[in-house]
Enzyme design. Sequence first.
Site, PDB file in Angstrom:
ATOM      1  CE1 TYR A 134      -3.249   2.864   0.715  1.00  0.00           C
ATOM      2  CE2 TYR A 134      -2.719   2.737   3.035  1.00  0.00           C
ATOM      3  CZ  TYR A 134      -3.388   3.341   2.004  1.00  0.00           C
ATOM      4  OH  TYR A 134      -4.195   4.411   2.246  1.00  0.00           O
ATOM      5  CG  ASP A 199      -3.419  -6.173   8.527  1.00  0.00           C
ATOM      6  OD1 ASP A 199      -4.667  -6.263   8.559  1.00  0.00           O
ATOM      7  OD2 ASP A 199      -2.809  -5.138   8.821  1.00  0.00           O
ATOM      8  CB  ILE A 201      -7.703  -4.811   8.161  1.00  0.00           C
ATOM      9  CG1 ILE A 201      -8.540  -3.706   8.792  1.00  0.00           C
ATOM     10  CG2 ILE A 201      -7.161  -4.392   6.808  1.00  0.00           C
ATOM     11  CD1 ILE A 201      -7.748  -2.451   9.107  1.00  0.00           C
ATOM     12  CE  LYS A 242      -8.555   0.594   6.588  1.00  0.00           C
ATOM     13  NZ  LYS A 242      -8.353   2.026   6.304  1.00  0.00           N
TER      14      LYS A 242
END
Length: 320
Positions: A134, A199, A201, A242
Amino acid sequence: MQMLSKKAACDSHGQDSSYFLGWQEYEKNPYHEVQNPNGIIQMGLAENQNHPTLINFPLILLNAESWLADNPDVLGLKRDGKSVFKELALFQDYRGMPTFKNLVLVAGSTSANESLMFCLAEPGEAFLLPTPYYPGSNDFKITGRALEDAYEQAKKLNLNVKGVLVTNPSNPLGTTMDRDELNLLIDFAITKKIHIVSDEIYSGTVFDSTSFLSIIEAVTDRNIDDTHELWNRIHMVYSLSKDLGLPGFRVGMIYSNDETVVAAATKMSSFGLVSSQTQFLLTNMLSDKKFTSKYIEENRKRLKSRKEMLVSGLSGAGIE
């Protein structure tokens, strides 16, 4: 004599990167359909602002705010009509409410990842991080060759590799890792005797992929014996920022089968606790199975619609 630490005084903080400089330019001139149609559109922030009025949906009140409107006692910190303010104001449970054997609550996924790094590695040791990350590219898969090359490169730099850190689904792209990729990671972790931190999320926000497979599910499907040491080297990170669109509540969590990691992370969580008031509110909200199932289903529909609208707009502007 230098009065600040090297970490505080250095000029290489992320806020000085081109990514954040671009963010600052956006904040000076943000796009607005009516008031500023020539403004800048923020394309580098993974944030769920999935409000129905933004995508011409009927005003279907299936969000957290509507749930609170239907359950005012929770917002008023009441249980069965009686105030629990004093109870919550004095309550400080590092393990969260309710307590789960393998779960540690912390203030967001960033804190969760940081705590795990403190638990799993010493200063100067390394984790492999697949790139691009990201913000990054959309055409990317993990390969065995890439993992081996990164591992060997780290060894040449005299770095002791403690594990691999992945984000699945990708942040902010939403692409998911398939079973073959996850099996590559699992085999790599077994061979090298290292950790996997996943991760996840965005696990509840997948709308275009045929399926999402968690690292825990992938290991389970391999029928690896419960006593195998790999289970203690698989760790998962999650947050409500999120999927539930609640980044300001700062609720993250660590899931691990390693009792020592859970115990150490629980102690570290005192540096970033989730408030008892937040835990009380969300425990009540997430216990409402009818609400959560409808919310996730509607959220996926709206995200897919927004994606199609965005792709169509970019295509009309000659951007493929």
